[in-house]
Design an enzyme around this catalytic site. Structure first.
Site, PDB file in Angstrom:
ATOM      1  N   HIS B  56      37.529  85.251  62.952  1.00 37.81           N
ATOM      2  CA  HIS B  56      37.226  86.457  62.172  1.00 37.81           C
ATOM      3  C   HIS B  56      35.735  86.791  62.218  1.00 37.81           C
ATOM      4  O   HIS B  56      35.230  87.468  61.348  1.00 37.81           O
ATOM      5  CB  HIS B  56      37.651  86.241  60.712  1.00 37.81           C
ATOM      6  N   HIS B 218      46.203  88.703  59.998  1.00 38.99           N
ATOM      7  CA  HIS B 218      46.981  87.924  60.961  1.00 38.99           C
ATOM      8  C   HIS B 218      48.351  88.558  61.195  1.00 38.99           C
ATOM      9  O   HIS B 218      49.274  87.914  61.666  1.00 38.99           O
ATOM     10  CB  HIS B 218      47.154  86.482  60.470  1.00 38.99           C
TER      11      HIS B 218
END
Lengths: 334, 334
Positions: B56, B218
């Site tokens: 991320h 996700h």
């Protein structure tokens, strides 16, 4: 390709207006243009104006700010700003000490900034310019003036901004900025195209497993199209090009920029630096500073570039001066 | 999908090693882990440790630095760091004043950070934690503890870092940080998936013309899958969600973050802010500060999120304190 844009209205205008709305404490528009000015711009010194086509954000507007440019003249997507808006931008920041223009070496930019300098002359504004031609894959060294300007723009802007801040004359700012330009080289690698906002068209075509070394930001031809390889092999090849181009050796002290072209992730860009670092260390090259950023992009283009700026004591002094914009802050963290 | 990675070796380790090599003036590794420590970390104060899965970037390591976290505990791609490395990271920065952990509210992170706090207890390190659950599309308000943490993490970390710097006790840092967490909400929108590094697999599937409001980083389910729309309609819908969720009104003063999820360009993100600004202005909401960044990403995922932090005088003081990391610099430009 799903672009998050409006159905109508000018894409660049809306984007610049959004940027100005978010960062309105710091910037304002040059009236009736897409150009922006730093509200707390230099006073009583040489002014720095940068610019070029839009679509490469954060370049150029992201490099207007403290210690950086006083203003940016922004063109349409992938198109040079016109001479009128460049001139208006210069007029908005001129302090009677002269204006230095920095832009990438592209035919349209060269033509329009040259005309703007002529127009500035009619208004008694002293000007000079530095065309950045850092992309060593875009033409052989003998034709250096045919080379394109890419991510190297940013460190040249950084050095020039600090030279303006130091109160140098236009002639001296020009000398220092040209020295930075003459000591910086970049090589890039494309893995996938960006798209042209509003047209939903890819900027170029690359096969499923193809990459191209040295491909330009807009799909201009590079030096080799080949199959995808692991990052260590990619960086080996790119480092060799830079080493040969710059005759890098263990006496050199450098600033490095690993630049993502748009959609390449930090996991990947960090891994590029991981490989690059091995070369720099094994050759004994002293890295004064390094950045891993996506600063000079072409929409969601995939790939990266490696920029090396060779420093001497003078360039280091200007490189190290503090600067701050929403995209580039340089101050001692320590 | 061409990922610029090596043929072998641990992806996260190589990425972190690259980051550390580039920024070695500022950071070092917690030995034998992928966790990093700010070399000039706080002395004699409460320490701040952040963390979560990798992939991320720049979150989490990009928010370690001056005025931010002292260290980040980094897990594998999309996986929580394990309790041992979290504990080692806390030990590396503890000054006897206690350690605050900030992380996103995910089952794996909750479990592992809880175990780490137990292990820290055995070492006589006082700890506390704040789980960020800003994603208001991930569960209804009544089940707020089921909500996920996304881009809101960053402003919570910012406030907490400044509270640590101010020399507050662990209890007081906790109180201020929880106040920030309880006044921040985010809603996101996915236009295309990221890919899992090393697996060459998309993180989820979306049709050619489909988007999903509220989809998790996700690929966790959101609140509505629909067809692609112009940005004004997207932002209308998202602003309405945030307004209802936060009961936003003209008494409110806020900090705003428009966050790109990976491959969405600044031309697009700026245009998101252009539309958002109209809502904020027409509702009379005072924007104290705004950022347009790709800070909390999921590889080359397409889309964006909007985060709003409601400020009171106390939060504003901590929000405004200067900070500096390679990805987040807050100092007066003016």
């Amino acid at each position: 390709m799903k672009k998050i844009l409006n159905r109508s209205g000018d894409i660049v205008t809306q984007s610049i207006q959004g940027f100005l709305a978010a960062y309105d404490k710091y910037f304002e528009a040059v009236p009736e243009t897409n150009c922006i000015v730093y509200k707390n711009r230099r006073k009583g010194k040489v002014s720095l104006v940068i610019g070029g086509g839009s679509g490469h954000e954060p370049l150029f507007s992201g490099f207007v700010g403290k210690g950086l440019a006083d203003a940016s003249a922004n063109g349409n997507i992938f198109a040079s700003p016109n001479p009128q808006v460049i001139t208006e931008t210069a007029k908005a920041v001129d302090e009677g000490k002269g204006v230095l223009f920095i832009y990438g070496n592209y035919e349209g930019d060269n033509l329009n900034f040259d005309m703007a300098e002529e127009m500035c002359g009619f208004e008694d504004i002293k000007t000079a310019h530095v065309r950045v031609w850092d992309d060593c894959a875009s033409a052989p060294k003998e034709r250096i003036e045919d080379r394109r300007g890419i991510a190297g723009d940013i460190y040249v802007i950084k050095v020039a901004g600090a030279a303006c801040d130091a109160g140098l004359s236009l002639e001296e700012v020009l000398r220092v900025t040209e020295k930075a330009r003459d000591n910086i080289n970049t090589i890039g690698l494309a893995t996938s195209p960006g798209s042209i906002p509003g047209l939903n068209k890819p900027t170029f075509e690359l096969g499923e497993d193809e990459i191209e070394f040295g491909m330009g930001m807009h799909g201009e031809p590079g030096i080799e199209r080949t199959t995808m390889k692991p990052v260590d092999e990619l960086v080996d090849r790119m480092y060799d090009e830079l080493k040969r181009e710059m005759s890098l050796n263990s006496d050199d002290e450098v600033a490095v920029l690993v630049n993502g072209l748009g959609s390449t992730t930090l996991v990947e860009l960090n891994t590029v630096y991981y490989e690059l670092d091995k070369h720099l260390k094994s050759e004994g090259i002293k890295v004064h500073d390094a950045e891993i950023k996506s600063w000079c992009t072409c929409q969601e283009m995939g790939g990266f570039s490696i920029t090396i700026l060779r420093l001497d004591e003078e360039l280091k002094k200007y490189y190290d001066a503090s600067c701050c914009s929403p995209y580039y802050a340089r101050e001692a963290l320590i």
